[in-house]
Scaffold this motif. Sequence first.
Motif, mmCIF file in Angstrom:
data_model
loop_
_atom_site.group_PDB
_atom_site.id
_atom_site.type_symbol
_atom_site.label_atom_id
_atom_site.label_comp_id
_atom_site.label_asym_id
_atom_site.label_seq_id
_atom_site.Cartn_x
_atom_site.Cartn_y
_atom_site.Cartn_z
ATOM 1 N N ASP A 75 53.487 148.796 -3.039
ATOM 2 C CA ASP A 75 53.541 147.305 -2.422
ATOM 3 C C ASP A 75 52.675 146.342 -3.178
ATOM 4 O O ASP A 75 52.771 145.171 -3.030
ATOM 5 N N LYS A 76 52.115 146.967 -4.442
ATOM 6 C CA LYS A 76 51.379 146.003 -5.329
ATOM 7 C C LYS A 76 52.136 145.346 -6.100
ATOM 8 O O LYS A 76 51.685 144.308 -6.763
ATOM 9 N N TYR A 77 53.351 145.695 -6.260
ATOM 10 C CA TYR A 77 54.356 145.252 -7.198
ATOM 11 C C TYR A 77 54.882 143.902 -6.704
ATOM 12 O O TYR A 77 55.202 144.055 -5.320
ATOM 13 N N THR A 78 55.346 142.913 -7.467
ATOM 14 C CA THR A 78 56.272 141.924 -6.854
ATOM 15 C C THR A 78 57.306 142.705 -6.162
ATOM 16 O O THR A 78 58.184 143.505 -6.959
ATOM 17 N N GLN A 79 57.988 142.149 -5.161
ATOM 18 C CA GLN A 79 59.062 142.615 -4.517
ATOM 19 C C GLN A 79 60.373 141.911 -4.616
ATOM 20 O O GLN A 79 60.055 140.575 -5.083
ATOM 21 N N ALA A 80 61.442 142.363 -4.666
ATOM 22 C CA ALA A 80 62.634 141.617 -4.832
ATOM 23 C C ALA A 80 62.825 140.271 -3.923
ATOM 24 O O ALA A 80 63.366 139.325 -4.293
ATOM 25 N N GLU A 81 62.400 140.509 -2.650
ATOM 26 C CA GLU A 81 62.344 139.552 -1.747
ATOM 27 C C GLU A 81 61.403 138.309 -2.093
ATOM 28 O O GLU A 81 61.747 136.974 -1.771
ATOM 29 N N ASP A 82 60.499 138.777 -2.815
ATOM 30 C CA ASP A 82 59.439 137.680 -3.435
ATOM 31 C C ASP A 82 60.101 136.900 -4.353
ATOM 32 O O ASP A 82 60.107 135.405 -4.389
ATOM 33 N N LEU A 83 60.885 137.621 -5.285
ATOM 34 C CA LEU A 83 61.770 136.658 -6.469
ATOM 35 C C LEU A 83 62.684 135.957 -5.655
ATOM 36 O O LEU A 83 63.160 134.714 -5.963
ATOM 37 N N ALA A 84 63.249 136.313 -4.582
ATOM 38 C CA ALA A 84 64.484 135.670 -4.008
ATOM 39 C C ALA A 84 64.069 134.307 -3.127
ATOM 40 O O ALA A 84 64.641 133.320 -3.319
ATOM 41 N N GLU A 85 62.511 134.446 -2.578
ATOM 42 C CA GLU A 85 61.990 133.074 -2.042
ATOM 43 C C GLU A 85 61.675 132.214 -3.064
ATOM 44 O O GLU A 85 62.000 131.018 -3.012
ATOM 45 N N TYR A 86 61.442 132.536 -4.119
ATOM 46 C CA TYR A 86 61.089 131.607 -5.390
ATOM 47 C C TYR A 86 62.452 131.106 -5.833
ATOM 48 O O TYR A 86 62.450 129.647 -5.921
ATOM 49 N N ILE A 87 63.416 131.727 -5.771
ATOM 50 C CA ILE A 87 64.678 131.125 -6.473
ATOM 51 C C ILE A 87 65.142 130.060 -5.317
ATOM 52 O O ILE A 87 65.737 129.050 -5.904
ATOM 53 N N ILE A 88 65.055 130.521 -4.110
ATOM 54 C CA ILE A 88 65.508 129.780 -2.926
ATOM 55 C C ILE A 88 64.729 128.170 -3.124
ATOM 56 O O ILE A 88 65.349 127.042 -3.275
ATOM 57 N N SER A 89 63.497 128.448 -3.466
ATOM 58 C CA SER A 89 62.457 127.062 -3.418
ATOM 59 C C SER A 89 63.035 126.263 -4.767
ATOM 60 O O SER A 89 63.230 125.021 -4.657
ATOM 61 N N GLN A 90 63.199 126.887 -5.764
ATOM 62 C CA GLN A 90 63.761 126.232 -7.050
ATOM 63 C C GLN A 90 64.923 125.498 -6.881
ATOM 64 O O GLN A 90 65.093 124.408 -7.321
ATOM 65 N N LEU A 91 65.879 126.278 -6.161
ATOM 66 C CA LEU A 91 67.422 125.552 -6.032
ATOM 67 C C LEU A 91 67.213 124.227 -4.989
ATOM 68 O O LEU A 91 68.134 123.510 -5.120
ATOM 69 N N LYS A 92 66.080 124.450 -4.317
ATOM 70 C CA LYS A 92 66.047 123.413 -2.976
ATOM 71 C C LYS A 92 65.386 121.926 -3.938
ATOM 72 O O LYS A 92 65.349 121.109 -3.129
ATOM 73 N N LEU A 93 64.863 122.133 -5.068
ATOM 74 C CA LEU A 93 64.209 120.853 -5.656
ATOM 75 C C LEU A 93 65.351 119.698 -5.835
ATOM 76 O O LEU A 93 66.486 120.198 -5.745
ATOM 77 N N GLU A 94 65.150 118.420 -5.390
ATOM 78 C CA GLU A 94 65.915 117.269 -5.788
ATOM 79 C C GLU A 94 66.735 117.724 -7.106
ATOM 80 O O GLU A 94 66.045 118.020 -7.911
ATOM 81 N N GLN A 95 67.892 117.178 -7.214
ATOM 82 C CA GLN A 95 68.650 117.380 -8.153
ATOM 83 C C GLN A 95 67.983 116.673 -9.664
ATOM 84 O O GLN A 95 68.328 117.361 -10.794
ATOM 85 N N ARG A 96 67.212 115.863 -9.293
ATOM 86 C CA ARG A 96 66.779 115.081 -10.521
ATOM 87 C C ARG A 96 65.723 115.839 -11.437
ATOM 88 O O ARG A 96 65.262 115.564 -12.593
ATOM 89 N N THR A 97 65.257 116.890 -10.953
ATOM 90 C CA THR A 97 64.372 117.876 -11.469
ATOM 91 C C THR A 97 64.590 119.300 -11.471
ATOM 92 O O THR A 97 65.224 119.690 -10.516
#
Length: 240
Positions: A205-227
């Motif tokens: 549990d001290k390692y980054t989990q796959a779900e953590d990376l997935a949450e980051y990917i979602i946040s990045q995809l949600k950025l306004e298209q200009r950025t």
Amino acid sequence: MMQSLQGKRALITGGSRGIGKATAIALAKEGVELGLIARSEKSFDSIRLELTDLGATFITAVADVSQEKEVRKAVKDIENKLGNLDILINNAGVGTNGTFQELPTTEWDKVLSTNVMGVVHVTKAVLPGMIEKNRGDIINISSMSGLKGTKGSSAYSASKFAVIGLSESLMQEVRTNNIRVSVLTPSLVETDLTRGKGSNSRNPDKYTQAEDLAEYIISQLKLEQRTFIKTAAQWGTNPF
């Protein structure tokens, strides 16, 4: 204001387990229609059940990403049912360990053909549709090993360094088509492939989990298209 992903269409390679599976589930919860590619039909059993329970729209296709003909057929099948894709996540990859002198050429071929040429084959198949739409997101999963070579990982590091260079060059080429190309360089992520490795194997549990990376990917995809975020590294906070 973050943009909605509802109704978008995404392709994920290595989509049946680990980071690919976690990302598929996270995208499905956002209302994204999914195309998943993996090397075996059997590997889809678990994620099919989970996506069905979520009421997701998805299609699976079997292909070895190192084989261009298989990739083109899989992508064509997916696009025939979903339409041109909005998101591509190049996640499929293999690893190997061994000193440079000991590692056989066949292992080098396997790692480079999957981790590098796999990205090339899939992106070449998907990119024309994105250019036609004049919009898209491509996220390539590299690794901390693509930033720093380590003893015993020459082939894997070489492949992940290559993914970073490929991503950088492609990004420069397709920005005028409103296509965002990003590369992620996570440190060790706890998945079926890495579980039990390293000095912290008793405290996963001290390692980054796959779900953590997935949450980051979602946040990045949600950025306004200009950025967009060109490169990003994800680390475990206290993996010691």
